[in-house]
Write an enzyme that holds these catalytic residues in place. Structure first.
Site, PDB file in Angstrom:
ATOM      1  N   SER A 564      46.766  89.365  33.116  1.00  0.00           N
ATOM      2  CA  SER A 564      47.980  89.214  33.880  1.00  0.00           C
ATOM      3  C   SER A 564      46.922  88.842  35.496  1.00  0.00           C
ATOM      4  O   SER A 564      46.557  87.594  35.277  1.00  0.00           O
ATOM      5  CB  SER A 564      49.120  90.005  34.530  1.00  0.00           C
ATOM      6  OG  SER A 564      50.184  89.763  35.007  1.00  0.00           O
ATOM      7  N   HIS A 679      55.705  89.925  28.053  1.00  0.00           N
ATOM      8  CA  HIS A 679      54.789  90.261  28.665  1.00  0.00           C
ATOM      9  C   HIS A 679      52.837  91.331  28.644  1.00  0.00           C
ATOM     10  O   HIS A 679      51.951  91.290  29.114  1.00  0.00           O
ATOM     11  CB  HIS A 679      54.851  90.466  29.897  1.00  0.00           C
ATOM     12  CG  HIS A 679      53.393  90.089  31.457  1.00  0.00           C
ATOM     13  ND1 HIS A 679      52.726  89.110  31.314  1.00  0.00           N
ATOM     14  CD2 HIS A 679      53.412  90.852  32.132  1.00  0.00           C
ATOM     15  CE1 HIS A 679      51.765  89.130  32.432  1.00  0.00           C
ATOM     16  NE2 HIS A 679      52.215  90.104  33.235  1.00  0.00           N
TER      17      HIS A 679
END
Length: 706
Positions: A564, A679
């Site tokens: 991320s 994610h």
């Protein structure tokens, strides 16, 4: 006077022309991007490209004899060597569990007496595997929000393949069935709070014009039982330029509601609180970088992320926790006076806090290691008593019995197994309940906390996990991990399968505590935010250089890993100083920072990075944006890029386009995109084990081979 006005007008016009031309140049550059077609997540051409890339990567890594061994070891540890981690929400001892038999998982419960043993007896509440089969859906469980105080009625969040967007359905956890004609909210990025059994406060997509640029809601409505969404009554509206808006219901430990309202997130780090009162909504006079965090001991607690002087004789520093007398605050929230609960020292930061029936439990970081304290409010003042948990660890609150004065802590470290500790705040009794089996033989390793000097002279701490008998000749294969964003700290934690697959073989692992993170509070974060974001990358490179200077490792043996924001960190590191590294594992990354606000939830992070649509801010973003910094004439460490098709938080196009550009430049790379996973890039333990096996097979090939 007229000439001054004319000059100001001309200057404004010139500034507008300059900004417009700059934006036009940016738009033209972005339009010229030959890989924009990869931004269409489910586009036929993009999906075909993904499948071809996956096939090539799996052929390389899964054909390596180490892959199968790593996969089996990782899966065994993930499925068996764990503690049944009871979740914070809910009065009963429920949690969500996945293993080889419950691949999607089961929400289950046990008794408190059974939980104290090493082998608790569990009762299934909701079997997600069975539900997915019955409904022919790719369900991933995203939690449950239950109505206090009975907590029998719950809103279950179900995600399609791991997306952030969820469907929400009312569930009776006593009857263990969905409620017929109960509340049901279709898929969306949404925030919901119970008011009573017949009332919800809901922030979601209500139709055209009700989502922010980042795709989050900014309109809160009251939804009654049996109403359709179109019948819900609007009670608060933020702005479409905001990050998002959420509902607010303030309950004490006895589940009594003291206020309802809304939280308007103006940006990632700035908010406005509004409470609903009989005479109308009231916007609280808190600073924008502040958060209401709990009700405890008859007080309302607020955490500050900026200095604040509410009056001449009342000044609080950033990182402090303050409190208000709850009755005084309810009577007039704008005139209630705050008092200090906790003020951090120079190497401290607040980590977590929670309320029991009569106490406040606070965990803090001190030099990136956890400490826990129990606070009591009496005679107009707070007093604190340390809780003697193990030192040199990371501590998290795992369960709060807020109808009593008991809590559980999860304690972890880089080399020790995870343990669960029970604490009774009334009697001060502390006991270790259980711990996981050791995932690997840690006896041959040692943990050191070292410091590197960044470009501006700041000392950057980092943890080095290395073999005890290491010879400092630059030969140790080393993985360097970092994050450095959003005020999120990296704490001592269990390395799980990584200990078996990497450390046990005589390798080293490093965790860098970079500015931009939350290791030392809001100032540490704000020192590397927006225009100064390059500071995070400088800190990371300084740690890499320090490892090489100390001859712990060498560029031939040094790899970097992050996900991320950490994926952006790795991307910046290998484009700015590729000569320092021989491997790069880039997980669900941000990479095209000139387009990030147009992709996924990117617009909600403008507070962290800045806005590329504004010329001045675009300039500092463009100076490091990894996608644009991939250029001909440079040799990059062959990266492994991992993304997920179902990631609606960080768009998979960041990783896709970087891989495609590397291919166009004739640079080698490996790319793998999990079709599910969201994610986290993994929706279940099998997918997680596969990801770990791919990553460590890659790391061994790059860093350990002769």
């Amino acid at each position: 006077m007229k000439s001054s006005l004319l000059f100001a007008t001309l200057m404004a016009i010139a500034c507008l022309i300059s900004t417009t031309l700059s934006q036009e140049r940016t738009d033209a550059a972005l339009t010229d991007d030959p890989f924009r077609w990869l931004e269409e997540i489910e586009g036929p051409a993009a999906v075909a490209w993904v499948r071809a890339e996956n096939e090539k990567t799996l052929e390389v890594l899964q054909s390596d004899p180490r892959y199968r061994h790593f996969y089996e070891q990782a899966l065994s540890i993930l499925q068996k060597d764990r503690i049944a981690d009871i979740q914070l929400e809910g009065r009963g001892l429920e949690h969500f569990w996945q293993d080889e038999n419950q691949v999607r998982g089961v929400w289950r419960r046990t008794t408190r007496e059974s939980d104290r043993g090493q082998d608790p007896k569990w009762e299934a509440i909701l079997d997600v595997d069975a539900l997915a089969v019955a409904e022919n859906r790719n369900w991933v469980f995203r939690g449950a929000s239950c109505l206090p105080p009975e907590e029998r009625l719950c809103l279950i969040s179900l995600s399609d393949g791991g997306k952030e967007a969820v469907s929400m359905r009312e569930f009776d956890r006593t009857a263990k069935t969905f409620v017929a004609d109960g509340f049901s909210l279709p898929e969306g990025k949404q925030d919901v709070s119970w008011v009573d059994r017949d009332t919800l406060l809901v922030a979601r997509d209500w139709g055209e014009g009700t989502l922010t640029q980042a795709g989050y809601p900014f309109v809160v409505k009251e939804l009654k039982r049996a109403q359709s969404l179109s019948e819900a009554r609007e009670i608060y509206r933020g702005e479409p330029t905001d990050s998002e808006t959420q509902s607010l219901v303030l309950r004490d430990s006895e589940r009594h509601i003291h206020a309802t309202g809304a939280v308007r997130a103006i940006s990632s780090f700035e908010s406005e609180y509004v409470v609903f009162r009989p005479d109308g909504p009231v916007k609280l006079n808190l600073p924008k970088k502040a958060a209401i965090v709990a009700l405890a001991c008859g007080r309302l607690l607020v955490k500050l992320d900026e200095d604040w002087t509410p009056s001449e004789d009342n000044r609080f520093t950033a990182g402090s926790v303050i409190s208000y007398d709850l009755d005084e605050w309810k009577q007039d929230p704008l005139r209630a006076k705050a008092s200090l609960v906790f003020q951090p020292g120079p190497r401290q930061a607040v980590s977590e806090l929670t309320a029991t029936k009569k106490f406040l439990i606070l965990t803090i970081l001190e030099n990136v290691q956890s400490k826990a304290l129990v606070y009591k409010y009496a005679r107009g003042a707070w007093s604190a008593t340390p809780i003697p948990l193990p030192e040199h660890t990371g501590v998290s609150l795992s369960v709060t019995y807020d109808e009593a004065d008991r809590v559980k802590f999860t304690v972890s470290s880089y080399l020790g197994p995870i343990s669960v500790w029970y604490f009774d705040a009334e009697s001060k009794r502390l006991a270790e309940l259980k711990k996981t089996p050791s995932a690997f033989d840690a006896s041959k390793h040692v943990v050191e906390q070292l410091e590197a000097t960044s470009r501006d002279g700041t000392s950057i701490p980092y943890f080095l996990v290395r073999p005890k008998n290491a010879r400092f000749d630059g030969a140790i294969p080393t993985l360097l991990h970092g994050y450095g964003g959003f005020q999120v700290p990296l704490l001592p934690s269990d390395l799980g399968p990584g200990g078996r697959l990497w450390l046990e073989q005589g390798n080293a692992y490093v965790v860098a505590n970079l500015r931009g993170g939350g290791e030392f509070g809001p100032q540490w974060h704000q020192a590397a935010q927006g225009a100064t974001k390059q500071t995070t990358w400088d800190d990371f490179l300084a740690v890499a250089e320090d490892l090489i200077r100390r001859k712990i490792t060498s560029p031939r043996r040094l790899g970097v890993i992050g996900g991320s924001q950490g994926g952006l960190l790795v991307g910046a590191a290998i484009t700015q100083s590729p000569e320092l590294f021989n491997a790069a594992i880039i997980e669900v990354p941000l990479l095209d920072m000139l387009r990030y606000t147009k992709l996924g939830a990117g617009a909600s992070w403008i507070g962290e990075y800045g806005d590329p649509a504004i010329a001045e801010q675009r300039a500092w973003i463009e100076s490091y944006s990894p996608y644009q910094k991939l250029v001909a004439g440079k040799t990059y460490p062959v990266p492994l890029i991992l993304t997920s098709t179902k990631d609606d938080h960080v768009h998979p196009a960041h990783g896709r386009k970087a891989a495609a550009k590397l291919a166009a430049l004739g640079q080698p790379y490996l790319y793998y995109e999990n079709i599910d996973g969201g994610h986290s890039a993994a929706a279940n333990l099998t997918e997680h084990a596969r990801q770990l096996a791919l990553e460590y097979t890659y790391a061994w090939r790059r860093l350990c081979s002769e």
